[in-house]
Scaffold this active site. Sequence first.
Site, PDB file in Angstrom:
ATOM      1  CE  LYS A   1      -3.509   3.657  -1.266  1.00  0.00           C
ATOM      2  NZ  LYS A   1      -2.791   2.706  -0.368  1.00  0.00           N
TER       3      LYS A   1
HETATM    4  N1  PMP Z   1       2.991   4.968  -4.491  1.00  0.00           N
HETATM    5  C1  PMP Z   1       2.294   6.042  -4.105  1.00  0.00           C
HETATM    6  C2  PMP Z   1       2.513   7.339  -4.806  1.00  0.00           C
HETATM    7  C3  PMP Z   1       1.359   5.931  -3.049  1.00  0.00           C
HETATM    8  O1  PMP Z   1       0.648   6.996  -2.662  1.00  0.00           O
HETATM    9  C4  PMP Z   1       1.211   4.676  -2.402  1.00  0.00           C
HETATM   10  C5  PMP Z   1       0.239   4.516  -1.269  1.00  0.00           C
HETATM   11  N2  PMP Z   1       0.513   5.254  -0.122  1.00  0.00           N
HETATM   12  C6  PMP Z   1       1.980   3.595  -2.820  1.00  0.00           C
HETATM   13  C7  PMP Z   1       2.858   3.780  -3.878  1.00  0.00           C
HETATM   14  C8  PMP Z   1       1.934   2.245  -2.134  1.00  0.00           C
HETATM   15  O2  PMP Z   1       0.748   1.550  -2.301  1.00  0.00           O
HETATM   16  P1  PMP Z   1       0.166   0.605  -1.153  1.00  0.00           P
HETATM   17  O3  PMP Z   1      -0.443   1.507  -0.103  1.00  0.00           O
HETATM   18  O4  PMP Z   1      -0.868  -0.215  -1.837  1.00  0.00           O
HETATM   19  O5  PMP Z   1       1.267  -0.199  -0.568  1.00  0.00           O
END
Ligand code: PMP
Length: 323
Positions: free
Chosen positions: A44
């Site tokens: 992130k």
């Molecule tokens: N894994 C973790 C630990 C996250 O914090 C997030 C984001 N909330 C994601 C995966 C997913 O990423 P994205 O928001 O780009 O879909």
Amino acid sequence: MSICDAFTGAIGQTPLIRLPRLSEESGCEILGKAEFMNPGGSVKDRAALAIIQAAERSGALRPGGTVVEGTAGNTGIGLAHICNARGYRCVIVIPETQSGEKIDLLRTLGAEVHTVPAAPYRDPGNYQRVAGRMADEMDNAIWANQFDNTANRHGHYATTGAEIWRQTGGQVDAFVAATGTGGTLAGVSRALKERSAAVRTYLADPSGSALYHYVRQGEPAATAGSSITEGIGSSRITANLQDTDIDDAFCIPDTESVPMVYRLLREEGLFLGSSSGVNVCGALRAARALGPGHTVVTVLCDGGGRYYARLYNPGWLAERGLA
Ligand code: PMP
């Protein structure tokens, strides 16, 4: 050049790690993009930087301004670091159901943290809606709005996706990711499919999320059960995920992803969070679907240090039948 400029200069350009045990087992090259190595500790950081850069470019965020976000954790951590590095105030709204480690870290990083009861998106008390209202009421402030601000997916398109293409020398058959905002999957899918229409992309979804059915049938509908994973799964289609060409989806239950997290630790030496377990399970399913000889890339989203109280607490897992 081995010097990068400031905290933000250290975001991205993460290694692409081959997972030898899982590669041998599947007959495919299983590669994990090491996003836990970003300076704020997760994938992130990229979204946080892309959103702030877009707001600076548009003039919405001026020196000394405030960044407000509703976040389950990692985006807030990335924003808090970047706000410190660039002289902005950071205000974070977070559901009180999120892990204590993430909340403590945000406060330590200097963010102003407001916890609110968990509420569905349609409820005005939902943490994202609270964040939006708070930003509206402040001067020189932006609501980062990671779910529907497509600067998020554009950041992944321009960096994560381009890096994966370069690191594999274009020898990539599939990309698999679980989705929270959809930024990673949507951005990387666009970047790879633009370079080769043969690249297949897959969404790995935890139990209880509505995205598996969305990809397979066109309409979001929750799968049975629930999940201990954090930061992934969704009940709605965000602007970031919208209009993304996704070839197929896998529903990954905790009974599959939690053991995978422990395999990654004990067999591959990687100490990771729960979403990485879902992603690697998804990569193995993609490998099985494609057959031996293919290269499958996924994302190692964050490190295990944020999950001592739950994922790495044997008693807590045992109470949920996941020991
Ligand atoms: N894994 C973790 C630990 C996250 O914090 C997030 C984001 N909330 C994601 C995966 C997913 O990423 P994205 O928001 O780009 O879909």
